[in-house]
Scaffold this motif. Structure first.
Motif, mmCIF file in Angstrom:
data_model
loop_
_atom_site.group_PDB
_atom_site.id
_atom_site.type_symbol
_atom_site.label_atom_id
_atom_site.label_comp_id
_atom_site.label_asym_id
_atom_site.label_seq_id
_atom_site.Cartn_x
_atom_site.Cartn_y
_atom_site.Cartn_z
ATOM 1 N N GLU A 1 0.091 4.169 -2.596
ATOM 2 C CA GLU A 1 -0.199 5.536 -2.159
ATOM 3 C C GLU A 1 0.714 6.550 -2.837
ATOM 4 O OE1 GLU A 1 -0.204 8.316 1.864
ATOM 5 O OE2 GLU A 1 -0.298 6.132 2.079
ATOM 6 N N TYR B 1 1.720 3.746 8.743
ATOM 7 C CA TYR B 1 2.811 2.797 8.535
ATOM 8 C C TYR B 1 3.652 2.657 9.803
ATOM 9 C CZ TYR B 1 1.564 3.807 3.690
ATOM 10 O OH TYR B 1 0.872 3.987 2.524
ATOM 11 N N ASN C 1 -2.610 6.048 4.268
ATOM 12 C CA ASN C 1 -2.461 4.949 5.220
ATOM 13 C C ASN C 1 -1.526 5.317 6.364
ATOM 14 O OD1 ASN C 1 -3.895 3.020 3.319
ATOM 15 N ND2 ASN C 1 -2.100 3.496 2.082
ATOM 16 N N PRO D 1 0.818 -1.225 0.000
ATOM 17 C CA PRO D 1 0.000 0.000 0.000
ATOM 18 C C PRO D 1 0.844 1.263 0.000
ATOM 19 C CG PRO D 1 -0.094 -1.075 2.150
ATOM 20 C CD PRO D 1 0.581 -2.034 1.212
ATOM 21 N N SER E 1 -5.033 0.879 7.069
ATOM 22 C CA SER E 1 -5.699 1.886 6.251
ATOM 23 C C SER E 1 -7.055 2.183 6.852
ATOM 24 C CB SER E 1 -5.844 1.413 4.799
ATOM 25 O OG SER E 1 -6.547 0.182 4.751
ATOM 26 N N ARG F 1 -7.654 2.663 0.289
ATOM 27 C CA ARG F 1 -6.297 2.696 0.846
ATOM 28 C C ARG F 1 -5.460 3.800 0.191
ATOM 29 N NH1 ARG F 1 -4.296 -3.527 1.228
ATOM 30 N NH2 ARG F 1 -5.643 -3.893 -0.566
ATOM 31 N N ASN G 1 0.670 -0.982 10.638
ATOM 32 C CA ASN G 1 0.367 -0.824 9.215
ATOM 33 C C ASN G 1 -1.129 -1.012 9.027
ATOM 34 O OD1 ASN G 1 3.013 -0.496 7.815
ATOM 35 N ND2 ASN G 1 3.432 -2.472 8.755
#
Length: 663
Positions: free
Chosen positions: A257, A486, A484, A253, A476, A481, A474
């Protein structure tokens, strides 16, 4: 609280980022903080003889358009070359990601793969059927129309488009939106277009190759447009949504992103590296810096909130164990591990500084230019050291890419040819001095502003998570997504446990061991340097040792090892991966069915087990073999992973796989 802070921050960014507003000379008279930064830049250039502009330090003075133009010509606060460097770097990472997908996905998630994508599509469709049935029942119960409000709005919009069948398109969108995964997110993938879901291998290859070609264009050309970046985002999402455990890593993701942010960084159709009248949108630059900030601060905070005391300031012993226990070591990992303990403590302190303190240099508005550059270079150097110390997929390469947005054209000009650097200077001067108030220009300004508002809105739950004591590492918070949260390595193991797979013709042995590409197995095999490439199966085997029982995909993997599935065998080490390969080559009665090699003669594995071993780096000069070889590892058996007692055969595994699929 958190919502207000996010909104206030993005308001400041919007003030600082609107190129039409900042290019006005009156900006520096109205806002002393912005004027002070520009004054500082001018004074530095004057000291080095690069520009000769008279400056007045009084509060009421302003900079003339000519002065702003001269500053832009030098590349200060200009990002034409920055965009080229950013897109090329993004292209490199995307090339790696789609190359990995093309070479490995058929065996991992293909028609006869370890964890087929078809199963996730079928499960999403079943959930979608339930959602649509529930919606119909609800509308019928309360006397509503057959169409939901969402469907009605989409259908009304499509009536304005010539040759568009509003009913069919709307129904397709509604079906896609309601076909949800286990996290209640729409499964966004091109695989929905496949007529036969039992034949997805060609689709998987097509998506990977399409992404690879678009990535190569970015890498070579250093430019892109909206359709190209949208295609890349859709290809990445198409694989990520059906990849199951093999696409469950945080960098998937994260890549999607960053591609999404890049859509708003490029022109609509132009593929010129220096597109006329389309400077790099400042709001998008700040959004990408905010993206990098979330990555680093999330990784830093998760370590302080972790139950792992080794990250604590009173302990600082994490790096004593990190190199030996990290997922995939490389040729230099042992060298890093053998550094003195004092150095390892210093490494932990540096890690905390880079992840918790330094990220603020990325997002605080109106900082001096040199501070911003230091913030970007700090992250690039940190990720480069991590690349040297281990094979962490393309994660560190990907994290370096947004750091480029802290470097302006003045800094990057030395890395480009004179033609591109001159073209960027001319474009910057023209954009800063020429005042164009056209409908197209206003539209170009409006799109980044709307993008900034979207990022601010979607960042609210992310900020709440970062401020929470129960921070998610991690995750969303929106269905697609797009934005997000992290984090990485919240805890680090103190010993390395490896799962070793063995097969035999008889329950009494002898047992033969399988070897992977980069996963430690044979103690004499030295690690490879493969970054940014990534072997998904090897990484997943490392993750599996943390669970008490095998994950569902492993049963099918073990079954395919017993039947010697050709696709799965290609995921192992080419030379010594299959311990039965030499016997198989000598046998003549060999048949191939659906990619599975069967053999009824002796020399075929019938039983399988998974053992647990503790691995440690071998000390120099110790444990020399009789033939004079020094092992890289030393290992000790610590128990059985699967099955807990006895062994299992093909029929046992087939029954387990069937039960797992049914559940």
């Amino acid at each position: 609280g958190n919502t207000s802070l996010v909104i206030i921050y993005f308001v400041l960014i919007s003030i600082n980022a609107s190129s039409a507003f900042i290019s006005s000379p009156n900006f520096f008279a109205r806002y002393p903080c912005g004027r002070a930064c520009m004054m500082h830049s001018f004074s530095v250039l004057q000291a080095h003889g690069r520009v000769n502009v008279a400056l007045d330090s009084t509060a009421g003075s302003i900079l003339s358009p000519e002065s702003v133009g001269k500053l832009a010509t030098l590349g200060l606060d200009s990002y034409w070359l920055t965009r080229i460097a950013f897109l090329r770097s993004l292209g490199l990472v995307c090339c790696t990601a789609f190359l990995i997908a093309y070479r490995q996905n058929k065996a991992l998630i293909g028609d006869n793969g370890i964890s087929p994508a078809q199963a996730r599509l079928d499960q999403a469709e079943k959930r979608g059927d339930m959602i649509r049935r529930r919606n119909r029942d609800w509308r019928g119960k309360f006397g509503k129309d057959d169409d939901s409000r969402f469907v009605s709005i989409i259908r009304s919009f499509l009536t304005l488009i010539p040759f568009a069948d509003g009913v069919k398109v709307t129904d397709a969108i509604y079906v896609w939106w309601t076909n949800r995964d286990g996290m209640d997110r729409p499964v966004t993938t091109l695989l929905w277009l496949a007529k036969d879901r039992s034949q997805l291998n060609d689709w998987l290859d097509g998506i990977a190759l399409s992404g690879l070609l678009m990535s190569l264009f970015l890498l070579i050309q250093g430019s892109g447009n909206v359709p190209l970046l949208c295609g890349l985002w859709l290809c990445q999402h198409s694989l990520m949504s059906v990849g199951g455990p093999f696409y469950s890593y945080g960098w998937e993701p994260q890549l999607a992103e960053l591609i999404f942010h890049s859509i708003f960084l490029v022109p609509l159709f132009s593929l010129n590296r220096i597109p006329a009248h389309f400077p790099t949108p400042k709001i998008v630059i700040w959004a990408i810096r905010w993206y990098l900030f979330r990555i680093m601060i999330g990784a830093g905070l998760i370590k302080f909130r972790s139950s792992d005391k080794k990250w604590g300031l009173k302990n600082l012993t994490t790096m004593n164990f990190f190199y030996e226990t990290q997922p995939v070591p490389n040729v230099l990992t042992k060298t890093f591990h053998r550094m003195p303990e004092t150095w390892h403590k210093f490494e932990v302190l540096v890690n905390h500084f880079v992840e918790v303190v330094a990220p603020w240099l990325l997002i605080i508005p109106f900082l001096p230019r040199s501070w911003r550059i230091y913030g970007g270079l700090n992250q690039i150097i940190f990720q480069s050291v991590l690349i040297m110390s281990g094979n962490l997929s393309f994660l560190n390469w990907l994290t370096m890419v947004p750091s480029i947005m802290c470097l302006d054209d003045a800094f990057l000009a030395k890395f480009f040819g004179s033609f591109l650097a001159t073209s960027a200077s001319i474009a910057a001067y023209t954009e800063r001095t020429a005042r164009r108030f056209t409908a197209a220009g206003m539209f170009r300004q409006a799109i980044p502003i709307m993008f900034g508002v979207l990022v601010a809105k979607l960042s609210i739950p992310v900020v709440k998570n970062l401020c929470s004591k129960k921070q998610i590492m991690n995750g969303s918070f929106d269905p697609l997504r797009l934005i997000n949260t992290y984090g990485a390595f919240g805890s680090v193991s103190e010993e390395r446990i490896e799962l070793i797979i063995e097969t035999a013709e008889s329950i009494h042995g002898p047992w033969k061991e399988y070897n992977f590409n980069v996963k430690p197995g044979n103690v004499f095999k030295r690690p490879k340097w493969i970054t940014p490439y990534h072997h998904r199966l090897d990484w997943q085997m490392w993750i599996s040792q943390f669970s008490r029982q095998p994950p569902p995909w492993m049963y099918n993997f073990l079954l395919k090892l017993l039947v010697r599935d050709q696709g799965v065998m290609r995921l192992l080490d080419k030379q010594n991966g299959d311990p039965w390969a030499s016997n198989r080559e000598k046998e003549n009665d060999l048949s191939t069915t659906h990619g599975v090699k069967e053999n009824s003669n002796c020399g075929h594995p019938k039983y399988i087990r998974v053992e647990k071993y503790r691995y440690k780096f071998n000390e120099p000069g110790a444990n020399i073999s009789k033939d004079g070889k020094e092992p890289f590892w030393v290992r000790e058996r610590v128990g059985r992973y699967f099955p807990m007692q006895g062994v299992v055969g093909v029929d046992d595994l087939r029954a387990i796989v069937a039960h797992t699929i049914a559940v």
